[in-house]
Design a protein around this motif. Structure first.
Motif, PDB file in Angstrom:
ATOM      1  N   LYS A 126      12.616 -65.157 109.443  1.00 14.90           N
ATOM      2  CA  LYS A 126      13.886 -65.385 107.723  1.00 14.90           C
ATOM      3  C   LYS A 126      14.594 -66.495 107.475  1.00 14.90           C
ATOM      4  O   LYS A 126      16.423 -66.141 108.221  1.00 14.90           O
ATOM      5  N   LEU A 127      14.994 -67.406 107.351  1.00 10.92           N
ATOM      6  CA  LEU A 127      16.001 -68.223 106.934  1.00 10.92           C
ATOM      7  C   LEU A 127      16.695 -68.322 106.005  1.00 10.92           C
ATOM      8  O   LEU A 127      16.041 -68.276 104.967  1.00 10.92           O
ATOM      9  N   LYS A 128      18.152 -68.461 106.591  1.00 12.60           N
ATOM     10  CA  LYS A 128      18.253 -69.490 104.879  1.00 12.60           C
ATOM     11  C   LYS A 128      19.457 -70.303 105.378  1.00 12.60           C
ATOM     12  O   LYS A 128      19.642 -70.538 106.080  1.00 12.60           O
ATOM     13  N   ASP A 129      19.083 -71.062 104.301  1.00 10.87           N
ATOM     14  CA  ASP A 129      19.409 -72.714 104.156  1.00 10.87           C
ATOM     15  C   ASP A 129      20.863 -72.597 103.560  1.00 10.87           C
ATOM     16  O   ASP A 129      21.410 -72.584 102.727  1.00 10.87           O
ATOM     17  N   LEU A 130      21.881 -73.295 104.447  1.00  2.95           N
ATOM     18  CA  LEU A 130      23.322 -73.272 104.426  1.00  2.95           C
ATOM     19  C   LEU A 130      23.579 -75.053 103.702  1.00  2.95           C
ATOM     20  O   LEU A 130      24.743 -75.008 104.221  1.00  2.95           O
ATOM     21  N   GLY A 131      22.467 -76.042 104.424  1.00  2.00           N
ATOM     22  CA  GLY A 131      22.617 -77.287 104.189  1.00  2.00           C
ATOM     23  C   GLY A 131      22.571 -78.067 102.895  1.00  2.00           C
ATOM     24  O   GLY A 131      22.260 -77.199 101.574  1.00  2.00           O
ATOM     25  N   PRO A 132      22.843 -78.956 102.886  1.00  2.00           N
ATOM     26  CA  PRO A 132      22.665 -79.719 101.629  1.00  2.00           C
ATOM     27  C   PRO A 132      21.775 -80.219 100.933  1.00  2.00           C
ATOM     28  O   PRO A 132      20.553 -80.127 101.600  1.00  2.00           O
ATOM     29  N   PRO A 133      21.343 -80.697  99.802  1.00  2.00           N
ATOM     30  CA  PRO A 133      20.371 -80.786  99.457  1.00  2.00           C
ATOM     31  C   PRO A 133      20.200 -81.814 100.247  1.00  2.00           C
ATOM     32  O   PRO A 133      20.657 -83.092 100.313  1.00  2.00           O
ATOM     33  N   ILE A 134      18.268 -82.141 100.887  1.00  2.00           N
ATOM     34  CA  ILE A 134      17.894 -83.232 100.968  1.00  2.00           C
ATOM     35  C   ILE A 134      16.620 -83.156 100.664  1.00  2.00           C
ATOM     36  O   ILE A 134      15.698 -81.991 100.494  1.00  2.00           O
ATOM     37  N   LYS A 135      15.311 -84.536 100.730  1.00  2.00           N
ATOM     38  CA  LYS A 135      14.712 -84.604 100.407  1.00  2.00           C
ATOM     39  C   LYS A 135      13.758 -84.788 102.031  1.00  2.00           C
ATOM     40  O   LYS A 135      14.303 -86.167 102.363  1.00  2.00           O
ATOM     41  N   ILE A 136      12.509 -84.967 102.226  1.00  2.00           N
ATOM     42  CA  ILE A 136      11.970 -84.634 103.679  1.00  2.00           C
ATOM     43  C   ILE A 136      10.444 -84.801 103.603  1.00  2.00           C
ATOM     44  O   ILE A 136       9.872 -83.822 102.408  1.00  2.00           O
ATOM     45  N   ALA A 159       9.640 -74.123 103.623  1.00  2.00           N
ATOM     46  CA  ALA A 159       9.456 -73.522 102.294  1.00  2.00           C
ATOM     47  C   ALA A 159      10.736 -72.587 101.984  1.00  2.00           C
ATOM     48  O   ALA A 159      10.801 -72.038 100.686  1.00  2.00           O
ATOM     49  N   GLN A 160      10.822 -71.734 103.258  1.00  2.00           N
ATOM     50  CA  GLN A 160      11.816 -70.786 103.034  1.00  2.00           C
ATOM     51  C   GLN A 160      13.623 -71.582 102.573  1.00  2.00           C
ATOM     52  O   GLN A 160      14.415 -70.512 102.519  1.00  2.00           O
ATOM     53  N   LEU A 161      13.385 -73.289 103.108  1.00  2.00           N
ATOM     54  CA  LEU A 161      15.036 -73.879 102.797  1.00  2.00           C
ATOM     55  C   LEU A 161      15.132 -74.213 101.565  1.00  2.00           C
ATOM     56  O   LEU A 161      14.143 -74.563 101.062  1.00  2.00           O
ATOM     57  N   SER A 162      15.810 -73.017 100.988  1.00  2.15           N
ATOM     58  CA  SER A 162      15.919 -73.651  99.004  1.00  2.15           C
ATOM     59  C   SER A 162      17.052 -75.019  98.849  1.00  2.15           C
ATOM     60  O   SER A 162      16.396 -75.420  97.802  1.00  2.15           O
ATOM     61  N   HIS A 235      13.028 -83.347 114.694  1.00  3.48           N
ATOM     62  CA  HIS A 235      11.631 -82.177 114.922  1.00  3.48           C
ATOM     63  C   HIS A 235      12.560 -81.604 114.683  1.00  3.48           C
ATOM     64  O   HIS A 235      13.931 -81.069 113.886  1.00  3.48           O
ATOM     65  N   PHE A 236      11.235 -80.570 113.788  1.00  5.80           N
ATOM     66  CA  PHE A 236      11.320 -79.572 112.494  1.00  5.80           C
ATOM     67  C   PHE A 236      12.333 -78.738 113.726  1.00  5.80           C
ATOM     68  O   PHE A 236      13.630 -77.750 112.383  1.00  5.80           O
ATOM     69  N   ALA A 237      12.539 -78.326 115.071  1.00 10.64           N
ATOM     70  CA  ALA A 237      13.700 -76.900 115.949  1.00 10.64           C
ATOM     71  C   ALA A 237      14.868 -77.781 115.322  1.00 10.64           C
ATOM     72  O   ALA A 237      16.255 -76.520 114.497  1.00 10.64           O
ATOM     73  N   GLN A 238      15.298 -78.702 115.119  1.00  7.25           N
ATOM     74  CA  GLN A 238      16.518 -79.604 115.364  1.00  7.25           C
ATOM     75  C   GLN A 238      17.471 -78.865 113.860  1.00  7.25           C
ATOM     76  O   GLN A 238      18.480 -79.274 113.769  1.00  7.25           O
ATOM     77  N   PHE A 239      16.140 -79.240 112.807  1.00  5.69           N
ATOM     78  CA  PHE A 239      16.653 -80.043 111.192  1.00  5.69           C
ATOM     79  C   PHE A 239      16.752 -78.189 111.103  1.00  5.69           C
ATOM     80  O   PHE A 239      17.515 -77.790 110.019  1.00  5.69           O
ATOM     81  N   ILE A 240      15.451 -77.293 111.506  1.00  9.73           N
ATOM     82  CA  ILE A 240      16.263 -76.187 110.874  1.00  9.73           C
ATOM     83  C   ILE A 240      17.633 -74.871 111.335  1.00  9.73           C
ATOM     84  O   ILE A 240      18.506 -74.640 110.678  1.00  9.73           O
ATOM     85  N   ASN A 241      17.718 -75.247 112.788  1.00 16.50           N
ATOM     86  CA  ASN A 241      19.107 -74.901 113.406  1.00 16.50           C
ATOM     87  C   ASN A 241      20.092 -75.719 112.901  1.00 16.50           C
ATOM     88  O   ASN A 241      21.482 -74.852 113.002  1.00 16.50           O
ATOM     89  N   GLU A 242      20.149 -76.755 112.894  1.00 14.68           N
ATOM     90  CA  GLU A 242      21.463 -77.043 111.763  1.00 14.68           C
ATOM     91  C   GLU A 242      21.290 -76.441 110.930  1.00 14.68           C
ATOM     92  O   GLU A 242      22.774 -76.869 110.096  1.00 14.68           O
ATOM     93  N   ARG A 243      20.540 -76.433 109.814  1.00 16.72           N
ATOM     94  CA  ARG A 243      21.064 -76.418 108.593  1.00 16.72           C
ATOM     95  C   ARG A 243      20.806 -74.732 108.364  1.00 16.72           C
ATOM     96  O   ARG A 243      21.310 -74.191 107.317  1.00 16.72           O
TER      97      ARG A 243
END
Lengths: 249, 443
Positions: A126-136, A159-162, A235-243
């Motif tokens: 379960k991911l909680k998005d802490l990052g700023p808005p972004i279009k990818i 899709a879990q990243l708001s 890489h998606f892992a880095q993207f998710i981990n950073e956010r």
């Protein structure tokens, strides 16, 4: 959870080891943060795919065989690349057919998980998005999509990243033109393919492209850079981990 | 120059030709989207692919027996059967039949096998007048070119080129670039040729051993004209096109046009059982079938490669190939282009002549994903690559043509291989779990 695992093996892949180490470290952090101990066998090297896809089977076998001893315990092997995962899961049984270690290779193949597949199906993160808005934009590698059948996993994670908006590029399911040694043997066709791909991605207006595979990212990222497009790759892992990692915020 | 540098040169030409790039992209986009619309129900698609794969595997397993049965049934029905080991024999047989009837004007329906043996060239050299009656084939015949796609042979041509070609060869008609008018002119030309024709030549899509039936799919009606208007009809096809039973045809017919052009069914579907019978008012007086081997029985005898022969020539693999869509069919320099050509041609011609085609593949798997009979194209391309660099001990070699009944010794081994293979193909392809059977389809 499908099955609880205290420990997993991590297979780092050549491209992550040599060019994108942060992707691998992020993947390890993502898994460790869920209470699973990540074992990184230091003697691991390459799955043998470049040689195998070029027809050099005995050379591929020698390289692949070296990996067998790296994963002795009966626990999952997580691979942060659809293409290396597909090689190990689906091609190893053919590569090792008739060899004395065939059975060992088949048993290892059965324990292979592509990273996004493991995060979604096994860890059910379960991911909680802490990052700023972004279009990818998201590019699934052909091996993740067709051989592994896991293209929907990266989509469901994102899709879990708001704060993340996913823009859809034209010809999303088409190959980026990398194809390993194909990009060397047919650099003209490869360039034509990746030019179309990078154009389709930049036309969406996305700021960033993510994927499960560093091969595709290297190829598309190179084209975007050459065309002086503003889009970057990750890489998606880095993207998710950073956010999602609070210590990163 | 070696085969690789020649191939690279053709690729460069194609990539630098905007018309080629644009024509193929827009045509393949259309075909892919129409196919997608036909298979909205993915469970139905999965079940049909499994069913069609099994029909074709069954036919190949029993190939020697089915060919014998086919010959018997066709003979009973009054159709004369000829066996040709290679292109020369097939052309010679065709010419002999035509000469026996003093036939000079020939109309042809679309046939890739006739392209494979360069039949037009052979017949024209013998002084005969051959007219391709399929519109696409007619256009490239006028342009003295070869097909760039197995289903849409003139897809590389644009409207203006076609208008100019027609005007150049038939100046009696006014110049036009209007598609309906161009088609109208071609239709008028064709009508005259049909009336004058001494013989019609066609290909075959499926042959039914049980009933001795030749099946032909087509959209323009020219195939039916070729096979029913002239007094003589000669059909030619590869030995692998046989299936066992008449009930095998509906599932194959359900997949072929949907996979090829995204049509639910073609405008015409012809089933030919015999020449004109006493009291019948139309149909040819004589019907001949030429069964071409040309390397096929050699492929059939090799466990690692026999799946090549499952093919029903729909062209979906090339429609979905990201390499083919960029370089077009002519860049391959072979009769059969795209993924299917990449596995067929090196086996027919030899790796030393055209093995370089196997390099032009990213292993993306788009072709195998859409193949209606589940040919594992990337796996076979990879296997051919291994063969080419000596990565696997040499097994791909031309073997003597399969004589009827001679194949039985190895069939037991092949049966074991196939039973394993069918088991696998029913479980997964590229990691996708597939619904095994839809029982409704088997009622």
């Amino acid at each position: 959870m499908m099955q609880a695992f205290d420990n997993i093996y991590f297979f780092g892949t050549c491209l992550i080891d040599l060019l994108y180490p942060q992707a691998g470290l992020s993947a390890i952090e993502l898994i460790s943060a869920r209470g699973v101990n990540v074992i990184y066998p230091k003697k691991q090297s390459c799955c043998g795919q470049p040689a195998f896809n070029s027809g050099y089977r005995s050379q591929a076998l020698a390289v692949a065989r070296h990996q067998l001893a790296c994963f002795p315990k009966d626990i999952p092997i997580i691979v942060p690349s659809g293409s290396c995962a597909a090689m190990m899961k689906h091609q190893w049984p053919e590569l090792f057919a008739g060899e004395e270690d065939e059975q060992q290779a088949i048993l290892i193949a059965a324990r292979i998980f592509e990273l996004s597949e493991f995060l979604v199906d096994v860890l059910q993160v379960k991911l909680k998005d802490l990052g700023p808005p972004i279009k990818i934009a998201i590019h699934s590698s052909c091996s993740a999509r067709r051989e592994m059948g896991v293209a929907d996993k990266i989509e469901s994670l994102i899709a879990q990243l708001s704060n993340v908006q996913v823009l859809e590029q034209q010809y999303k399911k088409e190959c980026c033109g990398f194809g390993g040694t194909f990009s060397l043997k047919h650099s003209d066709i490869s360039a034509a393919m990746v030019n179309d791909k990078s154009h389709a991605i930049s036309s969406t207006g996305a700021e960033l492209l993510i994927s499960q595979d560093c091969g595709c990212l290297m190829n598309i990222g190179g084209a975007l850079e050459k065309q002086k497009k503003p889009q970057t790759i990750m890489h998606f892992a880095q993207f998710i981990n950073e956010r999602c990692n609070e210590s990163n915020q | 120059m070696n085969q690789t540098s020649e191939f690279l040169q053709r690729i460069e030409l194609a990539l630098n030709n905007d018309q080629i790039r644009n024509n193929f992209r827009s045509a393949m986009d259309g075909l892919m989207s129409k196919r997608r619309d036909q298979f909205a129900d993915i469970d139905e698609l999965a079940a049909l692919r499994t069913q069609d794969n099994l029909i074709r595997v069954n036919a190949l397993l029993k190939l020697p027996d089915l060919l014998e049965q086919l010959e018997q049934q066709l003979t009973n029905n009054g159709i004369v059967v000829h066996w040709a080991e290679n292109a020369d024999q097939a052309n010679q047989i065709t010419l002999n039949i035509l000469n026996s009837k003093n036939a000079k004007n020939i109309v042809k329906g679309k046939s890739m096998v006739s392209e494979e043996i360069a039949m037009n060239h052979y017949l024209e050299k013998a002084g005969l007048c051959v007219t391709e009656s399929d519109l696409g084939e007619f256009i490239i015949q006028l342009a003295k070119e070869t097909p760039s796609h197995i289903v849409m042979p003139a897809v590389h041509k644009n409207r203006r080129e076609i208008a100019q070609l027609l005007h150049e060869h038939f100046p009696q008609y006014p110049y036009t670039e209007d598609v309906d008018e161009l088609t109208g002119i071609a239709r008028q030309i064709m009508r005259e040729r049909f009336e004058q024709a001494d013989a019609g030549i066609s290909g075959v899509n499926f042959m039914v051993a049980e009933t001795g039936t030749l099946c032909l799919v087509e959209n323009e009606g020219n195939g039916r004209m070729c096979t029913s208007v002239p007094p003589l009809h000669i059909a030619i096809t590869g030995i692998e096109k046989v299936v066992e039973k008449l009930s095998d045809i509906p599932p194959l017919l359900s997949m072929l046009p949907r996979s090829a052009t995204g049509q639910k069914i073609t405008t015409y579907f012809n089933m030919i059982n015999s020449p004109r019978k006493t009291g019948e008012k139309d149909g040819p007086e004589e019907v001949h079938l030429i069964l071409l081997d040309n390397g096929r029985s050699s492929i059939h005898q090799q466990q690692d490669f026999f799946e090549t022969l499952l093919c029903i020539r729909c062209g979906a693999c090339m429609n979905h190939c990201p390499v083919y869509v960029r370089i077009g069919g002519h860049a391959y320099g072979s009769v059969y282009p795209g993924p299917i050509g990449t596995i067929v041609e090196p086996q027919l011609q030899g790796l030393d002549k055209i093995g370089t085609l196997t390099s032009a593949c990213t292993m993306c798997g788009a072709c195998a994903e859409v193949c209606p009979v589940k040919i594992p194209l990337p796996k076979l391309i990879n296997r051919l690559r291994a063969e080419a660099v000596g990565g696997i001990s040499q097994t791909l070699q031309r073997k003597a043509p399969l004589k009827k009944k001679e194949g039985m010794a190895y069939l037991a081994i092949l049966a074991m291989v196939i039973s394993t293979l069918v088991g696998l193909s029913a479980i997964s392809i590229f990691g996708h779990t597939i619904t095994l059977f839809n029982p409704q389809l088997f009622r």
